[in-house]
Design a protein around this motif. Structure first.
Motif, PDB file in Angstrom:
ATOM      1  N   MET A  29       0.985  -1.287   0.010  1.00 41.05           N
ATOM      2  CA  MET A  29      -0.060   0.036   0.077  1.00 41.05           C
ATOM      3  C   MET A  29       0.938   1.419  -0.060  1.00 41.05           C
ATOM      4  O   MET A  29       0.554   2.175  -0.440  1.00 41.05           O
ATOM      5  N   ASN A  30       2.016   1.273   0.729  1.00 40.86           N
ATOM      6  CA  ASN A  30       2.955   2.408   1.015  1.00 40.86           C
ATOM      7  C   ASN A  30       3.843   2.464  -0.193  1.00 40.86           C
ATOM      8  O   ASN A  30       4.619   3.668  -0.174  1.00 40.86           O
ATOM      9  N   ASN A  31       4.131   1.629  -0.868  1.00 38.08           N
ATOM     10  CA  ASN A  31       5.172   1.502  -1.831  1.00 38.08           C
ATOM     11  C   ASN A  31       4.602   0.974  -3.267  1.00 38.08           C
ATOM     12  O   ASN A  31       4.729  -0.176  -3.451  1.00 38.08           O
ATOM     13  N   LEU A  32       4.037   1.894  -3.923  1.00 38.60           N
ATOM     14  CA  LEU A  32       3.414   1.391  -5.223  1.00 38.60           C
ATOM     15  C   LEU A  32       4.452   1.229  -6.332  1.00 38.60           C
ATOM     16  O   LEU A  32       4.386   1.959  -7.393  1.00 38.60           O
ATOM     17  N   ASN A  33       5.654   0.578  -6.114  1.00 37.70           N
ATOM     18  CA  ASN A  33       6.558   0.519  -6.935  1.00 37.70           C
ATOM     19  C   ASN A  33       6.652  -0.747  -7.619  1.00 37.70           C
ATOM     20  O   ASN A  33       7.584  -1.073  -8.494  1.00 37.70           O
ATOM     21  N   HIS A  34       5.291  -1.451  -7.769  1.00 40.49           N
ATOM     22  CA  HIS A  34       5.267  -2.659  -8.333  1.00 40.49           C
ATOM     23  C   HIS A  34       6.518  -3.814  -7.949  1.00 40.49           C
ATOM     24  O   HIS A  34       7.003  -4.237  -9.214  1.00 40.49           O
ATOM     25  N   PRO A  35       6.563  -4.133  -6.624  1.00 41.19           N
ATOM     26  CA  PRO A  35       7.760  -4.892  -6.456  1.00 41.19           C
ATOM     27  C   PRO A  35       7.576  -6.553  -6.732  1.00 41.19           C
ATOM     28  O   PRO A  35       6.539  -6.899  -7.123  1.00 41.19           O
ATOM     29  N   SER A  36       8.758  -7.036  -6.816  1.00 44.16           N
ATOM     30  CA  SER A  36       8.913  -8.646  -6.909  1.00 44.16           C
ATOM     31  C   SER A  36       8.963  -9.052  -5.428  1.00 44.16           C
ATOM     32  O   SER A  36       8.931  -8.255  -4.495  1.00 44.16           O
ATOM     33  N   PHE A  92       3.967   0.971 -17.829  1.00 41.59           N
ATOM     34  CA  PHE A  92       5.231   1.138 -18.513  1.00 41.59           C
ATOM     35  C   PHE A  92       5.954   0.760 -17.883  1.00 41.59           C
ATOM     36  O   PHE A  92       6.572   1.033 -17.005  1.00 41.59           O
ATOM     37  N   LYS A  93       7.016  -0.200 -18.663  1.00 42.91           N
ATOM     38  CA  LYS A  93       8.351  -0.650 -17.906  1.00 42.91           C
ATOM     39  C   LYS A  93       9.475   0.031 -18.673  1.00 42.91           C
ATOM     40  O   LYS A  93       9.713  -0.306 -20.219  1.00 42.91           O
ATOM     41  N   CYS A  94      10.219   0.657 -17.966  1.00 42.25           N
ATOM     42  CA  CYS A  94      11.567   1.355 -18.774  1.00 42.25           C
ATOM     43  C   CYS A  94      12.336   0.232 -19.012  1.00 42.25           C
ATOM     44  O   CYS A  94      12.994  -0.318 -17.729  1.00 42.25           O
ATOM     45  N   ASP A  95      12.940   0.125 -19.951  1.00 44.80           N
ATOM     46  CA  ASP A  95      14.112  -0.905 -20.431  1.00 44.80           C
ATOM     47  C   ASP A  95      15.291  -0.584 -19.964  1.00 44.80           C
ATOM     48  O   ASP A  95      16.379  -1.263 -20.120  1.00 44.80           O
ATOM     49  N   VAL A  96      15.507   0.695 -19.514  1.00 40.04           N
ATOM     50  CA  VAL A  96      16.795   1.293 -18.793  1.00 40.04           C
ATOM     51  C   VAL A  96      17.047   1.018 -17.290  1.00 40.04           C
ATOM     52  O   VAL A  96      17.875   0.459 -16.929  1.00 40.04           O
ATOM     53  N   CYS A  97      16.140   1.848 -16.591  1.00 38.75           N
ATOM     54  CA  CYS A  97      16.297   1.508 -15.101  1.00 38.75           C
ATOM     55  C   CYS A  97      15.253   0.584 -14.568  1.00 38.75           C
ATOM     56  O   CYS A  97      15.526   0.192 -13.477  1.00 38.75           O
ATOM     57  N   GLY A  98      14.494  -0.144 -15.281  1.00 43.53           N
ATOM     58  CA  GLY A  98      13.726  -1.126 -15.000  1.00 43.53           C
ATOM     59  C   GLY A  98      12.463  -0.709 -14.115  1.00 43.53           C
ATOM     60  O   GLY A  98      11.587  -1.814 -13.880  1.00 43.53           O
ATOM     61  N   ASN A  99      12.379   0.337 -13.829  1.00 46.71           N
ATOM     62  CA  ASN A  99      10.962   0.818 -13.147  1.00 46.71           C
ATOM     63  C   ASN A  99       9.817   0.575 -13.903  1.00 46.71           C
ATOM     64  O   ASN A  99       9.847   0.666 -15.212  1.00 46.71           O
ATOM     65  N   ILE A 100       8.614   0.411 -13.111  1.00 48.69           N
ATOM     66  CA  ILE A 100       7.275   0.344 -13.720  1.00 48.69           C
ATOM     67  C   ILE A 100       6.373   1.299 -13.342  1.00 48.69           C
ATOM     68  O   ILE A 100       6.273   1.666 -12.082  1.00 48.69           O
ATOM     69  N   PHE A 101       5.887   2.151 -14.119  1.00 48.36           N
ATOM     70  CA  PHE A 101       4.947   3.151 -13.828  1.00 48.36           C
ATOM     71  C   PHE A 101       3.668   2.864 -14.210  1.00 48.36           C
ATOM     72  O   PHE A 101       3.217   2.006 -15.245  1.00 48.36           O
ATOM     73  N   ASP A 102       2.486   3.379 -13.418  1.00 50.30           N
ATOM     74  CA  ASP A 102       1.072   3.215 -13.896  1.00 50.30           C
ATOM     75  C   ASP A 102       0.885   4.264 -14.917  1.00 50.30           C
ATOM     76  O   ASP A 102       1.423   5.451 -14.882  1.00 50.30           O
ATOM     77  N   VAL A 103      -0.199   3.883 -15.695  1.00 46.28           N
ATOM     78  CA  VAL A 103      -0.342   4.887 -16.985  1.00 46.28           C
ATOM     79  C   VAL A 103      -1.845   4.768 -16.936  1.00 46.28           C
ATOM     80  O   VAL A 103      -2.500   3.971 -17.070  1.00 46.28           O
ATOM     81  N   SER A 104      -2.539   6.247 -16.915  1.00 46.76           N
ATOM     82  CA  SER A 104      -3.959   6.167 -17.020  1.00 46.76           C
ATOM     83  C   SER A 104      -4.256   5.719 -18.353  1.00 46.76           C
ATOM     84  O   SER A 104      -3.581   6.113 -19.451  1.00 46.76           O
ATOM     85  N   ILE A 105      -5.439   5.027 -18.603  1.00 43.73           N
ATOM     86  CA  ILE A 105      -5.720   4.544 -19.932  1.00 43.73           C
ATOM     87  C   ILE A 105      -7.209   5.372 -20.404  1.00 43.73           C
ATOM     88  O   ILE A 105      -7.993   5.190 -19.488  1.00 43.73           O
ATOM     89  N   LYS A 106      -7.363   5.733 -21.384  1.00 48.52           N
ATOM     90  CA  LYS A 106      -8.399   6.599 -21.795  1.00 48.52           C
ATOM     91  C   LYS A 106      -9.174   5.968 -23.342  1.00 48.52           C
ATOM     92  O   LYS A 106      -8.988   6.649 -24.178  1.00 48.52           O
ATOM     93  N   ILE A 107      -9.031   4.495 -23.293  1.00 39.92           N
ATOM     94  CA  ILE A 107      -9.360   3.876 -24.533  1.00 39.92           C
ATOM     95  C   ILE A 107     -10.924   3.460 -24.286  1.00 39.92           C
ATOM     96  O   ILE A 107     -11.040   2.719 -23.323  1.00 39.92           O
ATOM     97  N   ASN A 108     -11.697   3.359 -25.026  1.00 38.79           N
ATOM     98  CA  ASN A 108     -13.135   2.828 -25.253  1.00 38.79           C
ATOM     99  C   ASN A 108     -12.705   1.398 -26.239  1.00 38.79           C
ATOM    100  O   ASN A 108     -12.408   1.528 -27.289  1.00 38.79           O
ATOM    101  N   VAL A 109     -12.770   0.453 -25.451  1.00 40.13           N
ATOM    102  CA  VAL A 109     -12.464  -0.817 -26.195  1.00 40.13           C
ATOM    103  C   VAL A 109     -13.317  -1.270 -27.418  1.00 40.13           C
ATOM    104  O   VAL A 109     -12.885  -1.663 -28.389  1.00 40.13           O
TER     105      VAL A 109
END
Length: 145
Positions: A29-36, A92-109
């Motif tokens: 809950m406190n670390n929204l860093n998508h941990p392993s 979104f996963k950065c191939d350089v630093c390896g961080n994963i970021f949340d991305v808002s999605i605004k797509i109507n399927v």
């Protein structure tokens, strides 16, 4: 998502709130860093010397079973986890630093493709890979991991 009392929240979701489970969920809950599993273990081992990677792994499986977290299908090397978020979002996963970021999605399927006409879509998964803004601006993108 805000949880005021992790003990009560876990019980409401059908999970017996042991100290280790509460601390693992609190970390999520406190670390929204998508941990392993390894990230969680490394973060908590000094505080909980009796913690094992097997306990973290089993706890994550329990949380998955009770829909408290979800596995991100973005990293093929190891499972990465996200606190369950009912709002549609991608990663979104950065191939350089390896961080994963949340991305808002605004797509109507329904606007994506006529191929889905007549289908009932229960969930949508959007994953992106590339170079994050910080790595791109620092010129690190030529050093991809």
């Amino acid at each position: 998502m805000v949880v005021n009392n992790i003990d009560v929240y876990l019980r409401e979701k059908g999970v017996k709130p042991s100290y280790q489970r509460k601390r693992i969920f609190e970390y999520m809950m406190n670390n929204l860093n998508h941990p392993s599993v390894n990230d969680i273990y490394e973060a908590l081992i000094n505080e909980i010397p009796t913690l094992s990677k097997a306990t973290v792994y089993n706890t994550m499986n329990l949380f998955l079973e009770h829909k408290l977290i979800e596995v991100l299908p973005i990293d093929t090397n190891e499972a990465r986890y996200d606190v369950f978020n009912p709002k549609e979002h991608g990663h979104f996963k950065c191939d350089v630093c390896g961080n994963i970021f949340d991305v808002s999605i605004k797509i109507n399927v329904e606007d994506i493709s006529d191929d889905l006409a007549g289908f009932k879509v229960d969930s949508e998964i959007y994953n992106f890979r590339g170079t994050c803004k910080a790595c791109h601006e620092s010129g690190k993108e030529n050093q991809a991991i």
